[in-house]
Design a protein around this motif. Structure first.
Motif, mmCIF file in Angstrom:
data_model
loop_
_atom_site.group_PDB
_atom_site.id
_atom_site.type_symbol
_atom_site.label_atom_id
_atom_site.label_comp_id
_atom_site.label_asym_id
_atom_site.label_seq_id
_atom_site.Cartn_x
_atom_site.Cartn_y
_atom_site.Cartn_z
ATOM 1 N N PHE A 1 -46.515 28.021 26.826
ATOM 2 C CA PHE A 1 -45.079 28.294 26.983
ATOM 3 C C PHE A 1 -44.300 27.509 25.935
ATOM 4 C CE2 PHE A 1 -46.976 28.681 31.213
ATOM 5 C CZ PHE A 1 -46.657 30.012 31.503
ATOM 6 N N THR A 2 -43.343 28.177 25.287
ATOM 7 C CA THR A 2 -42.540 27.541 24.246
ATOM 8 C C THR A 2 -41.073 27.587 24.644
ATOM 9 O OG1 THR A 2 -44.107 28.215 22.533
ATOM 10 C CG2 THR A 2 -41.907 27.551 21.811
ATOM 11 N N VAL A 3 -40.537 26.407 24.943
ATOM 12 C CA VAL A 3 -39.118 26.281 25.285
ATOM 13 C C VAL A 3 -38.368 25.962 23.999
ATOM 14 C CG1 VAL A 3 -37.412 25.034 26.651
ATOM 15 C CG2 VAL A 3 -39.714 25.416 27.582
ATOM 16 N N ARG A 4 -37.419 26.782 23.665
ATOM 17 C CA ARG A 4 -36.610 26.597 22.454
ATOM 18 C C ARG A 4 -35.146 26.665 22.852
ATOM 19 N NH1 ARG A 4 -37.240 28.000 16.686
ATOM 20 N NH2 ARG A 4 -39.395 28.570 17.143
ATOM 21 N N ALA A 5 -34.358 25.679 22.416
ATOM 22 C CA ALA A 5 -32.947 25.655 22.805
ATOM 23 C C ALA A 5 -32.142 24.891 21.759
ATOM 24 C CB ALA A 5 -32.775 24.990 24.170
ATOM 25 N N PRO A 6 -30.879 25.260 21.579
ATOM 26 C CA PRO A 6 -30.011 24.491 20.683
ATOM 27 C C PRO A 6 -29.669 23.152 21.318
ATOM 28 C CG PRO A 6 -28.734 26.161 21.831
ATOM 29 C CD PRO A 6 -30.168 26.409 22.198
ATOM 30 N N PHE A 7 -29.417 22.162 20.484
ATOM 31 C CA PHE A 7 -28.973 20.878 21.006
ATOM 32 C C PHE A 7 -27.526 20.967 21.458
ATOM 33 C CE2 PHE A 7 -32.418 19.328 18.141
ATOM 34 C CZ PHE A 7 -33.208 18.764 19.140
ATOM 35 N N GLY A 8 -27.254 20.368 22.617
ATOM 36 C CA GLY A 8 -25.883 20.310 23.094
ATOM 37 C C GLY A 8 -25.083 19.277 22.325
ATOM 38 N N ARG A 9 -23.792 19.295 22.509
ATOM 39 C CA ARG A 9 -22.912 18.373 21.793
ATOM 40 C C ARG A 9 -22.784 17.064 22.559
ATOM 41 N NH1 ARG A 9 -20.550 20.865 17.610
ATOM 42 N NH2 ARG A 9 -19.143 19.120 17.255
ATOM 43 N N TYR A 10 -22.886 15.976 21.819
ATOM 44 C CA TYR A 10 -22.586 14.655 22.351
ATOM 45 C C TYR A 10 -21.350 14.178 21.599
ATOM 46 C CZ TYR A 10 -23.281 9.910 24.092
ATOM 47 O OH TYR A 10 -23.115 8.694 24.728
ATOM 48 N N GLY A 11 -20.210 14.166 22.266
ATOM 49 C CA GLY A 11 -18.963 13.887 21.559
ATOM 50 C C GLY A 11 -18.723 14.960 20.523
ATOM 51 N N THR A 12 -18.602 14.554 19.283
ATOM 52 C CA THR A 12 -18.326 15.494 18.190
ATOM 53 C C THR A 12 -19.600 15.989 17.509
ATOM 54 O OG1 THR A 12 -18.106 13.629 16.652
ATOM 55 C CG2 THR A 12 -16.087 14.412 17.726
ATOM 56 N N ILE A 13 -20.781 15.532 17.970
ATOM 57 C CA ILE A 13 -22.032 15.790 17.267
ATOM 58 C C ILE A 13 -22.891 16.781 18.037
ATOM 59 C CG2 ILE A 13 -24.117 14.771 16.289
ATOM 60 C CD1 ILE A 13 -21.557 13.845 14.913
ATOM 61 N N GLY A 14 -23.350 17.842 17.333
ATOM 62 C CA GLY A 14 -24.191 18.849 17.971
ATOM 63 C C GLY A 14 -25.517 19.061 17.263
ATOM 64 N N TYR A 15 -26.029 18.035 16.597
ATOM 65 C CA TYR A 15 -27.300 18.175 15.889
ATOM 66 C C TYR A 15 -28.038 16.840 15.902
ATOM 67 C CZ TYR A 15 -24.676 15.925 12.102
ATOM 68 O OH TYR A 15 -23.900 15.062 11.374
ATOM 69 N N SER A 16 -29.345 16.907 15.683
ATOM 70 C CA SER A 16 -30.188 15.729 15.557
ATOM 71 C C SER A 16 -30.519 15.493 14.090
ATOM 72 C CB SER A 16 -31.484 15.908 16.362
ATOM 73 O OG SER A 16 -31.211 16.087 17.741
ATOM 74 N N MET A 17 -31.112 14.336 13.794
ATOM 75 C CA MET A 17 -31.557 14.028 12.431
ATOM 76 C C MET A 17 -32.797 13.147 12.492
ATOM 77 S SD MET A 17 -28.032 13.035 10.423
ATOM 78 C CE MET A 17 -28.883 12.796 8.854
ATOM 79 N N CYS A 18 -33.666 13.332 11.521
ATOM 80 C CA CYS A 18 -34.801 12.435 11.334
ATOM 81 C C CYS A 18 -34.651 11.808 9.950
ATOM 82 C CB CYS A 18 -36.116 13.191 11.456
ATOM 83 S SG CYS A 18 -37.576 12.149 11.237
ATOM 84 N N VAL A 19 -34.453 10.510 9.919
ATOM 85 C CA VAL A 19 -34.166 9.815 8.660
ATOM 86 C C VAL A 19 -35.196 8.708 8.472
ATOM 87 C CG1 VAL A 19 -32.406 8.650 7.292
ATOM 88 C CG2 VAL A 19 -31.716 10.236 9.102
ATOM 89 N N ARG A 20 -35.822 8.685 7.312
ATOM 90 C CA ARG A 20 -36.782 7.627 7.048
ATOM 91 C C ARG A 20 -36.090 6.264 7.109
ATOM 92 N NH1 ARG A 20 -39.382 9.276 1.518
ATOM 93 N NH2 ARG A 20 -37.290 10.163 1.219
ATOM 94 N N ARG A 21 -36.789 5.304 7.712
ATOM 95 C CA ARG A 21 -36.136 4.047 8.021
ATOM 96 C C ARG A 21 -35.728 3.243 6.793
ATOM 97 N NH1 ARG A 21 -36.398 1.919 13.172
ATOM 98 N NH2 ARG A 21 -35.117 0.275 12.237
ATOM 99 N N ALA A 22 -36.442 3.373 5.699
ATOM 100 C CA ALA A 22 -36.041 2.627 4.507
ATOM 101 C C ALA A 22 -34.610 2.983 4.111
ATOM 102 C CB ALA A 22 -37.002 2.902 3.362
#
Length: 452
Positions: free
Chosen positions: A84-105
């Motif tokens: 089973f594959t659950v796919r959904a848009p991210f909800g908004r937290y305040g003004t932000i509606g997307y996630s990010m993956c950023v390298r720590r350096a």
């Protein structure tokens, strides 16, 4: 020995430390941050920022610098397991509606630059070797600068944001956690060159057997691929890490397909014997934000967000009372209780997911329901985004329907019954822990507030 004065010394200037420094400097306080590393530099991390974490970057004024690193906005979450594959848009937290993956350096360097731009002094390659005490109160630090010279800084507050192996926690006698849960999983990860444009906006997780794997597109045209095998399958022999890592990827067909055409670009790193915990995080003249005071297993990727949030809230709450030791102690105590109250449920939820076992019949049925009902799928993403508490994922009627479905469809009804009983026991136990957390924290706080 050279002695300086500052309102606050921050030991460790990655996520939690810079967040506190930014808030304090923004309130007009003098802040000196010390870190044994030089920036930019890497560190072990799951790297993902859910919308609530991106929101914290915005609150700190660091988001423009982080966006300039080029990490793509991740607008969709995917969770795959048991067919089973659950796919959904991210909800908004305040003004932000997307996630990010950023390298720590890059992320940590951007935070350091933001702190410096706001007026904080950040001193790299500076290692704290001792605290300065006045009776029971911490009133400063002694450290070795980049040239090996010992120096002293006197301060009204020492913030130990120096990670799981915190020097400050050890020196104040708070290193032993008062709440601890060994993880059932370890971590192994690396970066890949990402060739799939259609997946560049998706944060994805796959489960197969007892393995859990993730793929998060990040800056530099790369992809972070992280595997969390059970503890007894931990990758411990350095010469075998990459071979075992590739073997586990092959055991996750969806992840293997995602990596088709991608090229491994970095060495494979691992972390084993992880433990989730809460440590005593405040005392006369000191506080522990970030992993130094509280750590959750990486399986739910909450660490960066919590480090940013509670570093910022600590700085904001103490900035106006630094000149009044008793008021300062009360604010630190209130901050510690707030973090416990706000983080305990996610800590419990994370510990369940970190058990290092195959999906239970209840989890399989939840995924099945999430595919059939987009609102439930979206709610699953809202839990990890800290938009919705785990206990509010489903109403009682939905829980009963999922339990009934698990019993009806499970190949092993005994396993289904055991999962139902264990979930019920977990809910009762966790509810009791949450109900006692604040009274216990309040009693603990009364034990030290005003004694410095």
């Amino acid at each position: 020995m050279v002695t300086e004065q500052a309102d606050v010394v921050v030991v460790g200037t990655r996520c939690a430390g810079t967040a506190a420094a930014i808030a304090l400097a923004g309130a007009g306080r003098s802040v000196i941050g010390l870190d044994s590393s030089a920036f930019p530099s890497d560190t072990l991390s799951t790297h993902l920022l859910w919308p609530s974490g991106v929101f914290e970057l915005a609150e700190l004024g660091a988001l423009p610098r982080v966006l300039a690193l080029g990490a793509p906005p991740l607008t969709t979450g995917l969770a795959d397991g048991a067919g089973f594959t659950v796919r959904a848009p991210f909800g908004r937290y305040g003004t932000i509606g997307y996630s990010m993956c950023v390298r720590r350096a890059g992320l940590d360097a951007a935070l350091v630059d933001t702190a410096r731009a706001g007026g904080a002094q950040i001193r790299e390659r500076s290692r704290v070797v001792a605290l300065v005490w006045a009776g029971r109160r911490v009133v400063g630090v002694r450290y070795l600068d980049r040239n090996g010279n010992e120096r002293r800084i006197d301060a009204r507050l020492v913030i130990g944001a120096d990670g799981r192996r915190s020097t400050v926690a050890r020196l104040v006698g708070a290193h032993a956690p008062y709440r601890i849960e060994p993880s059932g999983r370890s971590c192994v990860f690396a970066y890949w060159h990402d060739t799939s444009l259609e997946w560049r906006s998706v944060a994805a997780q796959w489960r197969s057997g007892d393995l859990l794997g993730t793929a998060f597109p990040c800056d530099g045209g790369l992809l972070l691929c992280l595997i969390q095998p059970p503890r007894d399958r931990a990758v411990r022999v350095a010469g075998q890490i990459e071979r075992q890592y590739r073997r586990m990827i092959a055991e996750l067909p969806g992840l293997s397909d995602r990596l088709d055409g991608c090229t491994l670009r970095t060495r494979v790193r691992s972390a084993v014997d992880l433990e989730s915990y809460f440590r005593r995080s405040g005392g006369p003249g000191w506080a522990l934000p970030g992993d130094s005071g509280h750590f959750k297993d990486p399986v739910t990727a909450q660490g960066i967000r919590d480090a940013l949030r509670y570093g910022r809230l600590l700085g904001e709450s103490v900035a106006r009372v630094l000149d009044d030791p008793q008021a300062l102690d009360r604010q630190v105590s209130d901050w510690e209780m707030r973090r416990e109250a706000e983080c305990l449920e996610m800590y419990q939820y994370t510990n369940r997911l970190a058990r290092g076992e195959e999906m239970t019949p209840i989890e399989v049925e939840l995924y099945r329901a999430g595919v059939a009902d987009p609102a439930l799928g979206a709610a699953m993403m809202e839990v990890v985004s800290r938009i919705r508490e785990p206990r509010h994922l489903m109403r009682s009627g939905r829980k009963l329907a999922i339990a009934a479905g698990a019993l009806a469809r499970a190949g092993d009804r005994g396993a289904a019954w055991r999962a139902i009983v264990r979930d019920a026991h977990d809910e009762i136990s966790e509810r009791a822990q949450r109900s006692m957390a604040r009274p216990n924290a309040a009693r603990h706080a009364r034990g030290w507030v005003g004694q410095g």
